[in-house]
Design an enzyme around this catalytic site. Sequence first.
Site, PDB file in Angstrom:
ATOM      1  N   LYS A  81       0.863  -1.188   0.000  1.00  0.00           N
ATOM      2  CA  LYS A  81       0.000   0.000   0.000  1.00  0.00           C
ATOM      3  C   LYS A  81       0.893   1.229   0.000  1.00  0.00           C
ATOM      4  O   LYS A  81       1.776   1.368   0.854  1.00  0.00           O
ATOM      5  CB  LYS A  81      -0.873   0.003   1.255  1.00  0.00           C
ATOM      6  CG  LYS A  81      -2.343  -0.167   0.965  1.00  0.00           C
ATOM      7  CD  LYS A  81      -3.136  -0.089   2.246  1.00  0.00           C
ATOM      8  CE  LYS A  81      -4.605   0.091   1.956  1.00  0.00           C
ATOM      9  NZ  LYS A  81      -5.387   0.162   3.187  1.00  0.00           N
TER      10      LYS A  81
HETATM   11  O1  G3P Z   1      -9.033   0.485   3.693  1.00  0.00           O
HETATM   12  C1  G3P Z   1      -9.173   1.798   4.125  1.00  0.00           C
HETATM   13  C2  G3P Z   1      -9.990   1.880   5.333  1.00  0.00           C
HETATM   14  O2  G3P Z   1      -9.384   1.117   6.336  1.00  0.00           O
HETATM   15  C3  G3P Z   1     -10.292   3.229   5.844  1.00  0.00           C
HETATM   16  O3  G3P Z   1     -11.491   3.119   6.487  1.00  0.00           O
HETATM   17  O4  G3P Z   1     -13.164   3.569   8.192  1.00  0.00           O
HETATM   18  O5  G3P Z   1     -10.817   4.381   8.521  1.00  0.00           O
HETATM   19  O6  G3P Z   1     -12.306   5.452   6.826  1.00  0.00           O
HETATM   20  P1  G3P Z   1     -11.970   4.191   7.558  1.00  0.00           P
END
Ligand code: G3P
Length: 212
Positions: A81
Amino acid sequence: MKLFLDSADTSAIKQYAHIISGVTTNPTLIMKSGRDFREVVNEICSIVDGPISAEATAEDADGMFKEAQELSSWHKNITVKIPMTEEGIKATRLCADAGIKTNVTLIFSAPQALLAAVAGASFVSPFLGRLDDIGEDGLALVREITGIYKNYSFGTEVIAASIRNPVHVVECAKAGAHIATIPPKVMAQLYNHPLTDKGVKAFLTDWENAKK
Ligand code: G3P
């Protein structure tokens, strides 16, 4: 459409191993797991035979590329990533030339997704929930990116990320996103409907009565 789990929780990954074909992690999810980065990533690779995203944390392209070489040496399924910065795009190109799979993350606009694809990213991760959180339309971005990619022969796959609810998953499927990476809480919601529960209960009761 493929489903990935967005988690570094190996019990949740085992729970959904029957349906998922990949896993995404990020430094926050690794921190929440409370475990050593390499140990948890290697365990995830032993559970799921598909792309497993592990994030590079250097800020310059050479540093990211060195990390990518190290991370990708841990297991054949590791996808590195890379954050969507100018240095990240340089690192993505270096990785593509070296045959290292990348997932360009923290994508919040169509031009960013275009740059990542042109640089040879294997995956891009638009964060739709975080756009919704600030009053923008995350699903519109996913639709825009899939539309642009359809015009060309990019090998880049769209991972709809920062998924907050089942509607997001369904709308991403309608938009033609290749993958949705789903947190365990939303994955559980996908299975459920109150009429299914009611129907199962009624059938079981009737079956017991039929045997009397
Ligand atoms: O894969 C990206 C994800 O983990 C971000 O999610 O919920 O932190 O916006 P969030």
